[in-house]
Design an enzyme around this catalytic site. Structure first.
Site, PDB file in Angstrom:
ATOM      1  CD  GLU A  22      -2.104   4.171   3.103  1.00  0.00           C
ATOM      2  OE1 GLU A  22      -1.791   3.508   2.087  1.00  0.00           O
ATOM      3  OE2 GLU A  22      -3.252   4.181   3.564  1.00  0.00           O
ATOM      4  CG  HIS A  37      -1.977  -0.993   1.215  1.00  0.00           C
ATOM      5  ND1 HIS A  37      -3.066  -0.920   2.051  1.00  0.00           N
ATOM      6  CD2 HIS A  37      -2.152  -2.108   0.476  1.00  0.00           C
ATOM      7  CE1 HIS A  37      -3.873  -1.945   1.825  1.00  0.00           C
ATOM      8  NE2 HIS A  37      -3.331  -2.683   0.864  1.00  0.00           N
ATOM      9  CB  CYS A  40      -2.139   1.740   6.091  1.00  0.00           C
ATOM     10  SG  CYS A  40      -1.721   0.823   4.594  1.00  0.00           S
TER      11      CYS A  40
END
Length: 163
Positions: free
Chosen positions: A66, A64, A97
């Site tokens: 992040e 992801h 995250c």
């Protein structure tokens, strides 16, 4: 580390400035066939990392925006924590995250669109504000939220058309 930029003094304009950069990252991810989510990690008005989702490219469900931004920023600084840092992300962070941002000691999470299916910063849970945890952080939602949501809507509409 990215060079120092002229950053607006006004807090709202500052948030818009960095979220616009995150939106550009998200748009690029969408063009690569990734879910269009972008993140910019900032410390003292200096961008430490600009990332977007790379789950498909890396064949990794943890890739992801992040998490990639945290990894890049920590590597850049040679540190395992990011106290005082802020992250600007186009979609509300998920549980994975949000947990990583708390572990990294990020001070502030700014996000665009809410994620009613996976969001852990207000939608399904609010990890950054959970009093049971030993670290909390500020959060600000809805910054360029319509633009962020529109990017996601367009991406998934196109995906459904293709079958």
């Amino acid at each position: 580390m990215f060079p120092s930029l002229e950053v607006p003094d006004d807090p709202w304009q500052r948030d818009l400035h960095f979220m616009e950069i995150a939106l550009r990252e998200a748009a690029e991810a969408g063009l690569r066939g990734e879910v269009p989510v972008g993140a910019v990690l900032v410390l003292k008005n200096r961008i430490l990392a600009r990332e977007s989702n790379r789950c498909e490219e890396l064949k990794d469900p943890t890739a992801h925006a992040e998490l990639l931004a945290i990894t890049t920023a920590c590597s850049t600084l040679g540190e395992g924590r990011l106290p005082g840092a802020e992250i600007y992300v186009t979609l509300e962070p998920c549980f994975m995250c949000a947990g990583a941002l708390l572990h990294a000691r990020v001070e502030r999470i700014v996000f665009g669109a809410f994620d009613p299916k996976f969001g852990a910063c207000g939608s399904l849970a609010d990890l950054p504000a959970d009093q049971r945890l030993n670290h909390r952080c500020q959060k600000h939602s809805g910054v360029l939220g319509e633009e962020s949501a529109g990017l996601l809507r367009s991406f998934f509409q196109e995906r459904r058309k293709k079958g």
